[in-house]
Design a protein around this motif. Structure first.
Motif, PDB file in Angstrom:
ATOM      1  N   ASP A 122      -1.121  13.096   6.733  1.00 18.01           N
ATOM      2  CA  ASP A 122      -0.585  11.751   6.983  1.00 18.01           C
ATOM      3  C   ASP A 122      -1.421  10.695   6.260  1.00 18.01           C
ATOM      4  OD1 ASP A 122       1.441  12.736   8.587  1.00 18.01           O
ATOM      5  OD2 ASP A 122       0.334  12.448  10.456  1.00 18.01           O
ATOM      6  N   ARG A 123      -2.733  10.906   6.226  1.00 17.65           N
ATOM      7  CA  ARG A 123      -3.609   9.960   5.532  1.00 17.65           C
ATOM      8  C   ARG A 123      -3.268   9.900   4.045  1.00 17.65           C
ATOM      9  NH1 ARG A 123      -7.642  10.681   2.205  1.00 17.65           N
ATOM     10  NH2 ARG A 123      -7.629  12.940   2.593  1.00 17.65           N
ATOM     11  N   VAL A 124      -3.070  11.082   3.429  1.00 16.41           N
ATOM     12  CA  VAL A 124      -2.734  11.130   2.005  1.00 16.41           C
ATOM     13  C   VAL A 124      -1.367  10.495   1.764  1.00 16.41           C
ATOM     14  CG1 VAL A 124      -2.167  12.700   0.107  1.00 16.41           C
ATOM     15  CG2 VAL A 124      -4.196  13.117   1.514  1.00 16.41           C
ATOM     16  N   LEU A 125      -0.418  10.792   2.635  1.00 14.33           N
ATOM     17  CA  LEU A 125       0.918  10.226   2.474  1.00 14.33           C
ATOM     18  C   LEU A 125       0.886   8.698   2.590  1.00 14.33           C
ATOM     19  CD1 LEU A 125       3.624  11.709   1.980  1.00 14.33           C
ATOM     20  CD2 LEU A 125       4.173  11.301   4.360  1.00 14.33           C
ATOM     21  N   ALA A 126       0.094   8.197   3.521  1.00 12.85           N
ATOM     22  CA  ALA A 126      -0.018   6.746   3.663  1.00 12.85           C
ATOM     23  C   ALA A 126      -0.671   6.130   2.432  1.00 12.85           C
ATOM     24  CB  ALA A 126      -0.825   6.412   4.914  1.00 12.85           C
ATOM     25  N   GLY A 127      -1.685   6.804   1.883  1.00 12.45           N
ATOM     26  CA  GLY A 127      -2.361   6.285   0.698  1.00 12.45           C
ATOM     27  C   GLY A 127      -1.464   6.246  -0.518  1.00 12.45           C
ATOM     28  N   LEU A 128      -0.723   7.349  -0.750  1.00  7.30           N
ATOM     29  CA  LEU A 128       0.141   7.366  -1.927  1.00  7.30           C
ATOM     30  C   LEU A 128       1.301   6.402  -1.766  1.00  7.30           C
ATOM     31  CD1 LEU A 128       3.081   9.103  -1.698  1.00  7.30           C
ATOM     32  CD2 LEU A 128       1.488  10.985  -1.370  1.00  7.30           C
ATOM     33  N   ARG A 129       1.752   6.174  -0.534  1.00  6.32           N
ATOM     34  CA  ARG A 129       2.825   5.199  -0.304  1.00  6.32           C
ATOM     35  C   ARG A 129       2.386   3.803  -0.766  1.00  6.32           C
ATOM     36  NH1 ARG A 129       3.485   6.124   4.603  1.00  6.32           N
ATOM     37  NH2 ARG A 129       5.461   7.276   4.611  1.00  6.32           N
ATOM     38  N   GLU A 130       1.178   3.411  -0.416  1.00  3.45           N
ATOM     39  CA  GLU A 130       0.678   2.101  -0.835  1.00  3.45           C
ATOM     40  C   GLU A 130       0.483   2.047  -2.342  1.00  3.45           C
ATOM     41  OE1 GLU A 130       0.534  -0.569   1.144  1.00  3.45           O
ATOM     42  OE2 GLU A 130       1.512   0.861   2.510  1.00  3.45           O
ATOM     43  N   ALA A 131       0.014   3.145  -2.929  1.00  2.00           N
ATOM     44  CA  ALA A 131      -0.153   3.190  -4.380  1.00  2.00           C
ATOM     45  C   ALA A 131       1.193   3.065  -5.087  1.00  2.00           C
ATOM     46  CB  ALA A 131      -0.854   4.489  -4.793  1.00  2.00           C
ATOM     47  N   MET A 132       2.224   3.710  -4.557  1.00  2.43           N
ATOM     48  CA  MET A 132       3.552   3.634  -5.166  1.00  2.43           C
ATOM     49  C   MET A 132       4.126   2.219  -5.064  1.00  2.43           C
ATOM     50  SD  MET A 132       4.218   6.549  -6.555  1.00  2.43           S
ATOM     51  CE  MET A 132       2.479   6.413  -6.970  1.00  2.43           C
ATOM     52  N   LYS A 133       3.845   1.535  -3.969  1.00  5.95           N
ATOM     53  CA  LYS A 133       4.326   0.157  -3.834  1.00  5.95           C
ATOM     54  C   LYS A 133       3.678  -0.741  -4.889  1.00  5.95           C
ATOM     55  CE  LYS A 133       5.381   0.399   1.125  1.00  5.95           C
ATOM     56  NZ  LYS A 133       4.997  -0.078   2.486  1.00  5.95           N
ATOM     57  N   ARG A 134       2.355  -0.570  -5.081  1.00  4.37           N
ATOM     58  CA  ARG A 134       1.680  -1.342  -6.131  1.00  4.37           C
ATOM     59  C   ARG A 134       2.204  -0.968  -7.505  1.00  4.37           C
ATOM     60  NH1 ARG A 134      -2.820   0.514  -3.484  1.00  4.37           N
ATOM     61  NH2 ARG A 134      -3.353   1.763  -5.327  1.00  4.37           N
ATOM     62  N   ARG A 135       2.393   0.334  -7.715  1.00  5.43           N
ATOM     63  CA  ARG A 135       2.840   0.804  -9.031  1.00  5.43           C
ATOM     64  C   ARG A 135       4.203   0.237  -9.374  1.00  5.43           C
ATOM     65  NH1 ARG A 135       0.996   5.311 -10.060  1.00  5.43           N
ATOM     66  NH2 ARG A 135      -0.872   4.188  -9.508  1.00  5.43           N
ATOM     67  N   ALA A 136       5.130   0.263  -8.427  1.00  5.37           N
ATOM     68  CA  ALA A 136       6.480  -0.247  -8.680  1.00  5.37           C
ATOM     69  C   ALA A 136       6.439  -1.724  -9.073  1.00  5.37           C
ATOM     70  CB  ALA A 136       7.358  -0.058  -7.445  1.00  5.37           C
ATOM     71  N   LYS A 137       5.519  -2.478  -8.481  1.00  7.30           N
ATOM     72  CA  LYS A 137       5.393  -3.904  -8.794  1.00  7.30           C
ATOM     73  C   LYS A 137       4.584  -4.147 -10.065  1.00  7.30           C
ATOM     74  CE  LYS A 137       7.547  -5.411  -5.102  1.00  7.30           C
ATOM     75  NZ  LYS A 137       8.921  -5.954  -5.243  1.00  7.30           N
ATOM     76  N   GLY A 138       3.979  -3.092 -10.591  1.00  7.68           N
ATOM     77  CA  GLY A 138       3.132  -3.267 -11.775  1.00  7.68           C
ATOM     78  C   GLY A 138       1.780  -3.850 -11.439  1.00  7.68           C
ATOM     79  N   ASP A 139       1.384  -3.783 -10.182  1.00 10.67           N
ATOM     80  CA  ASP A 139       0.141  -4.385  -9.715  1.00 10.67           C
ATOM     81  C   ASP A 139      -0.962  -3.337  -9.740  1.00 10.67           C
ATOM     82  OD1 ASP A 139      -1.814  -5.905  -8.559  1.00 10.67           O
ATOM     83  OD2 ASP A 139      -1.076  -5.657  -6.511  1.00 10.67           O
ATOM     84  N   GLN A 140      -1.570  -3.137 -10.909  1.00 10.97           N
ATOM     85  CA  GLN A 140      -2.648  -2.163 -11.034  1.00 10.97           C
ATOM     86  C   GLN A 140      -3.607  -2.666 -12.100  1.00 10.97           C
ATOM     87  OE1 GLN A 140      -3.984   0.168  -9.120  1.00 10.97           O
ATOM     88  NE2 GLN A 140      -2.487   1.784  -9.423  1.00 10.97           N
ATOM     89  N   PRO A 141      -4.874  -2.908 -11.770  1.00 13.16           N
ATOM     90  CA  PRO A 141      -5.817  -3.417 -12.774  1.00 13.16           C
ATOM     91  C   PRO A 141      -6.059  -2.398 -13.871  1.00 13.16           C
ATOM     92  CG  PRO A 141      -6.955  -2.786 -10.754  1.00 13.16           C
ATOM     93  CD  PRO A 141      -5.492  -2.710 -10.457  1.00 13.16           C
ATOM     94  N   ASP A 142      -6.092  -2.868 -15.122  1.00 16.06           N
ATOM     95  CA  ASP A 142      -6.284  -1.963 -16.249  1.00 16.06           C
ATOM     96  C   ASP A 142      -7.595  -1.192 -16.160  1.00 16.06           C
ATOM     97  OD1 ASP A 142      -3.894  -2.767 -17.283  1.00 16.06           O
ATOM     98  OD2 ASP A 142      -4.743  -4.183 -18.709  1.00 16.06           O
ATOM     99  N   ARG A 143      -8.640  -1.807 -15.613  1.00 15.27           N
ATOM    100  CA  ARG A 143      -9.933  -1.147 -15.554  1.00 15.27           C
ATOM    101  C   ARG A 143      -9.903   0.088 -14.655  1.00 15.27           C
ATOM    102  NH1 ARG A 143     -11.964  -2.388 -10.646  1.00 15.27           N
ATOM    103  NH2 ARG A 143     -11.175  -4.268  -9.607  1.00 15.27           N
ATOM    104  N   TYR A 144      -8.864   0.219 -13.845  1.00 18.11           N
ATOM    105  CA  TYR A 144      -8.774   1.344 -12.924  1.00 18.11           C
ATOM    106  C   TYR A 144      -8.282   2.603 -13.624  1.00 18.11           C
ATOM    107  CZ  TYR A 144      -7.797   3.776  -8.506  1.00 18.11           C
ATOM    108  OH  TYR A 144      -7.782   4.662  -7.470  1.00 18.11           O
TER     109      TYR A 144
END
Length: 482
Positions: free
Chosen positions: A110-132
């Motif tokens: 559940d922890r991993v699923l919650a983490g990837l869910r938040e990452a996918m929301k950022r990814r869909a919006k294009g909200d990811q710093p290049d340095r990452y």
């Protein structure tokens, strides 16, 4: 019959390719496990050594555990074990697998699923710093892919999906457009989904990428097939897309891990909904019946049963039978592996402590040997290059990183960049990238530990996602004196 083209599909060799692929990045781990959600029976025949005592579900769960262990704090997955950077496309791909695996009943944290869910929301919006990012693999294709994963999670980002449909559609590849259509279908809007995929098969376009999103025309075809199947199991484009995928694998497998995984996954979903029927058959060897074939399950024979004999498969009924043939072995008296360069050149030298060349017939037990491996000749920028240096049996790796080692000041001050290093008993594997026209050298030390005469395997370099880019060099013999 919508799946008539599957008659020549040789699923087993494609699965064997994935299961025996030698590198352990997030992409390979995902590609090895993803098709097993749909081809567990075929997997047991494709790699009987892997499944002698375990089921395919074991390897799926082990793949899940490995991927979970590679999660970064922000919910993405590192490209290599131990961290070191994220490829956005491959991280989204791993998230996709975990979501489908969870839906198939596998245990995903559940922890991993919650983490990837938040990452996918950022990814869909294009909200990811290049340095990452270790290297990007992002942009519009990965944002669309994230929308698909969110739709699978039951949380579609309709605003981003509508943005791509209304503002960016003309710039999307066939694969991204298909993933957008699949996201709409999973969100319940099949009308818009149908508008985004063609009723006839579009021509293949695009180049093979060695980095970034790892795109290939074959992978786009597989993504389009899966989208059409999601929209309508009887979609008119399905038979032609199946035929295109089958024709693209004349030897029973596609050219790279992304192609094999996406193609097998799409074909597996189509196959699961194919028309069922009765089947009766038998296997004959040298005119004698050896086995009866059942409608379910996999039948296999060993080489000892078949060598030098005539084999015949007899089938009756209105269902389709699938079979493939696979052979491997060891040459009794092998000749040295031929050297060649295909858009890339790899060279290996053995040097002494002071940097002078070492004669392969002049090594003594206990000697310290410096291995120098050089890459050159790339006419274009290449990512995900794998260098595999198999060792003679009399050598052992002593120090894979020479920077700052006393007494070896002649080693280049800035050796070639190494993205990941994998040291095994019989080989050194390192992964890197090369700019167009660039040359780079890599160093590690060996110790001559056993006296005798040993085969010197060649060193090999290849682009992991473009098998046409490869080089082999340096097969021979090493003599180690007491």
């Amino acid at each position: 019959d919508a799946v008539s083209g599957l008659q020549e599909a040789r699923f087993g060799t494609g699965l064997a390719y994935l299961l025996h692929y030698p590198y352990g990045c997030i992409e390979q781990t995902t590609s090895s496990a993803f098709p097993l959600l749909y081809f567990d029976e075929v997997a047991r025949a494709a790699a009987p050594d892997r499944f002698a005592d375990t089921k395919a579900s074991f390897y799926v769960q082990e793949g899940i555990k490995r991927i979970e262990s590679m999660m970064e704090p922000r919910g993405d997955f590192s490209y290599w074990p131990g961290g070191g950077g994220v490829n956005y496309w491959c991280s989204t791909y791993a998230s996709h697998f975990l979501v489908e695996a969870r839906a198939k009943g596998y245990a995903v944290s559940d922890r991993v699923l919650a983490g990837l869910r938040e990452a996918m929301k950022r990814r869909a919006k294009g909200d990811q710093p290049d340095r990452y990012a270790w290297y990007d693999g992002g942009g519009d294709p990965t944002r669309v892919y994230a929308c698909l994963v969110l739709a699978l999670l039951g949380e579609p980002d309709l605003a981003t999906m509508n943005y791509f449909r209304e503002q960016k559609l003309g710039g999307l590849s066939a694969g991204s457009r298909a993933q957008l259509a699949q996201a709409y279908a999973l969100s319940g809007d099949r009308k818009r989904a149908r508008e985004l995929v063609p009723s006839e098969i579009p021509p293949e376009t695009g180049d093979r990428e060695t980095g970034g999103t790892l795109s290939t025309p074959v992978r786009d075809t597989a993504i389009l097939l899966e989208a059409c199947h999601e929209i309508d199991h009887a979609h008119p484009a399905i038979p032609g897309l199946v035929r295109r995928l089958v024709d693209a694998a004349p030897q029973g497998q596609w050219s790279g891990t992304q192609e094999n995984a996406f193609a097998l996954k799409a074909l597996g979903k189509v196959f699961a909904n194919a028309r069922k029927g009765s089947l009766a058959g038998s296997l004959w060897v040298d005119g004698k019946k050896r086995k009866s074939l059942e409608a379910k399950g996999v039948t296999s024979l060993t080489g000892a049963d078949l060598t030098g004999k005539a084999v015949e498969v007899r089938v009756e009924g209105d269902a389709t039978a699938y079979f493939y043939w696979q052979a491997d072995g060891i040459v009794d008296d092998p000749a040295p592996a031929p050297a060649y360069d295909r858009e890339l050149g790899v060279r290996r030298s053995y040097l002494s402590r002071d940097g002078t060349p070492v004669a392969l017939d002049g090594v003594h037990q206990g000697d310290l040997i410096v291995a120098e491996v050089t890459l050159s000749g790339a006419r274009r920028a290449l990512s995900n290059l794998a260098i595999v240096d198999l060792l003679p049996a009399g050598f052992e790796v002593e120090n894979p990183r020479l920077q700052g080692r006393e007494g070896l000041a002649w080693v280049a001050a800035k050796p070639g960049r190494v993205d990941y290093l994998d040291i095994r008993d019989d080989r050194v594997m390192l992964f890197t990238a090369l700019a167009a026209g660039e040359s780079a050298s890599y160093y590690y030390t060996l110790r001559a530990v056993s006296a005798g005469t040993f085969v010197l395997p060649p060193v090999k370099a290849e682009a992991m996602y473009d098998p046409t880019v490869t080089s082999v060099f340096g097969a021979g013999e090493v003599r180690i004196a007491p």
